[in-house]
Enzyme design. Structure first.
Site, mmCIF file in Angstrom:
data_model
loop_
_atom_site.group_PDB
_atom_site.id
_atom_site.type_symbol
_atom_site.label_atom_id
_atom_site.label_comp_id
_atom_site.label_asym_id
_atom_site.label_seq_id
_atom_site.Cartn_x
_atom_site.Cartn_y
_atom_site.Cartn_z
ATOM 1 N N THR A 85 1.431 10.198 5.359
ATOM 2 C CA THR A 85 2.099 9.252 4.620
ATOM 3 C C THR A 85 2.069 7.531 4.848
ATOM 4 O O THR A 85 2.657 7.704 6.334
ATOM 5 C CB THR A 85 2.797 10.045 3.471
ATOM 6 O OG1 THR A 85 3.666 9.936 3.774
ATOM 7 C CG2 THR A 85 1.920 11.060 3.312
ATOM 8 N N ASP A 101 0.232 4.852 0.581
ATOM 9 C CA ASP A 101 -1.161 5.688 1.200
ATOM 10 C C ASP A 101 -0.713 7.430 2.119
ATOM 11 O O ASP A 101 -0.285 8.027 2.136
ATOM 12 C CB ASP A 101 -0.972 5.156 2.919
ATOM 13 C CG ASP A 101 -2.152 5.523 3.542
ATOM 14 O OD1 ASP A 101 -2.724 5.842 3.190
ATOM 15 O OD2 ASP A 101 -2.772 5.168 5.055
ATOM 16 N N ARG A 143 5.710 3.411 8.079
ATOM 17 C CA ARG A 143 6.357 3.736 7.835
ATOM 18 C C ARG A 143 5.745 5.118 7.503
ATOM 19 O O ARG A 143 5.979 5.790 6.383
ATOM 20 C CB ARG A 143 7.184 3.136 6.637
ATOM 21 C CG ARG A 143 8.029 2.113 6.631
ATOM 22 C CD ARG A 143 8.389 1.393 5.590
ATOM 23 N NE ARG A 143 8.965 0.283 5.473
ATOM 24 C CZ ARG A 143 8.238 -1.160 5.192
ATOM 25 N NH1 ARG A 143 7.550 -0.816 4.999
ATOM 26 N NH2 ARG A 143 8.596 -1.978 5.835
ATOM 27 N N GLU A 193 -3.305 10.298 3.561
ATOM 28 C CA GLU A 193 -4.425 10.233 4.474
ATOM 29 C C GLU A 193 -4.439 12.126 4.864
ATOM 30 O O GLU A 193 -3.419 12.203 5.444
ATOM 31 C CB GLU A 193 -4.432 9.469 5.535
ATOM 32 C CG GLU A 193 -4.774 8.146 5.293
ATOM 33 C CD GLU A 193 -4.974 7.524 6.407
ATOM 34 O OE1 GLU A 193 -4.853 7.964 7.628
ATOM 35 O OE2 GLU A 193 -5.281 6.013 6.126
ATOM 36 N N GLU A 252 0.768 -1.087 0.168
ATOM 37 C CA GLU A 252 -0.214 0.035 -0.432
ATOM 38 C C GLU A 252 0.821 1.548 -0.158
ATOM 39 O O GLU A 252 2.099 0.970 0.817
ATOM 40 C CB GLU A 252 -1.054 0.112 1.258
ATOM 41 C CG GLU A 252 -1.961 0.994 1.741
ATOM 42 C CD GLU A 252 -3.120 0.833 2.260
ATOM 43 O OE1 GLU A 252 -3.233 1.644 3.382
ATOM 44 O OE2 GLU A 252 -3.173 -0.252 2.938
#
Length: 280
Positions: free
Chosen positions: A116, A100, A126, A102, A98
């Site tokens: 992130t 990511d 991470r 948000e 993934e």
């Protein structure tokens, strides 16, 4: 007469640009929300909404194994505390990969937080977080994920904010063998999203709405266990793209001025030593 290379290049462009062409109807499926997600203006706009009963979300029709995926997004305006708008690539399963993004809502007048994370083989942790240096609710801004065999680069309006390099040779898992779809959702996370959950969602302001346009995926489409970028097809420029010196400086400027959390400097979280990629 067109050269053989030119014909191959045209074929590659047609394949990888398939997701870039046409309307949102051709590229995206609304997947949940019971009508709270809407495609408008003859497929040129998409909105996701959240109320106290439910949020909403969508996914790309295609899966990809490497690519550059862009989306223009206008975030929830006003008091959006407690809300989270996501935009990410992900595979499926317990060992999923993934990439990511948000966007954590705020109290009116305060900056949004871009959260992130990178998952590989089911392992994340991470996180890097940034304050956006503009108001992301008054106009559209372009959020981009570049994912190739060398690195992952997350950019905002063309400015790189984060790079995650392939360090498999050092034992760091890297997402390079699971096809991923693009996803987005708008949902309630008042227990943690804004100031660690201290500021709750004000449901009197609902419905909360985020707006999208210009979904653009220049990517290797994964179909029936095979990539559209296989064989003798010429490689697109993004497949080998890395940050040049100018882009490195722009990313350093963002990280110096707007990064508010970096797992690679969180020594309390990793008392036995930072992750390998952080040391590098």
């Amino acid at each position: 007469m067109a050269s053989k290379f030119g014909i191959f290049l045209l074929a590659f462009y047609m394949i990888t640009a398939a997701s870039a062409a046409g309307s949102i109807y051709q590229n995206i499926d609304l997947t949940w929300g019971d009508g709270r997600g809407k495609i408008l203006n003859n497929g040129q706009l998409l909105t996701l909404s959240l109320d106290k009963s439910s949020g909403s979300g969508f996914q790309s029709k295609n899966q990809y194994l490497f690519g550059k995926v862009d989306m223009d997004l206008k975030l929830v305006p006003g008091n959006s505390a407690g809300t989270v708008t996501t935009y990410y690539l992900s595979s499926q399963g317990a060992t999923h990969d993934e990439i990511d993004l948000e966007f954590l809502g705020n109290v009116t007048g305060q900056p949004y937080t871009l959260h992130t994370n990178i998952f590989s083989q089911g392992k994340g942790g991470r996180e890097q977080q940034f304050r956006l240096w503009f108001d992301p609710t008054t106009d559209f801004h372009t959020y981009s994920i570049l994912w190739n065999p060398q690195s992952i680069i997350i950019s905002v309006d063309g400015t790189p904010v984060r790079e995650f390099k392939n360090m498999q040779t050092a034992g760091v898992p890297y997402p390079n063998n699971q096809p991923m779809r693009a996803y987005s959702s708008l949902w309630d996370a008042e227990d943690w999203a804004t100031q660690g959950g201290r500021v709750k969602t004000d449901w009197s302001k609902a419905p909360f709405t985020a707006t999208y346009r210009n979904y653009n995926a220049n990517a290797c489409v994964w179909t029936n266990g095979q990539s559209s970028c296989h064989g003798s097809t010429p490689v697109a420029s993004w497949m080998n793209q890395q940050l040049d010196a100018t882009s490195q400086k722009r990313m350093q400027w963002v990280q110096k001025n707007y990064m508010i959390y970096n797992y690679c400097t969180d020594f309390q979280r990793f008392p036995q030593g930072l992750p390998v990629e952080c040391k590098a």
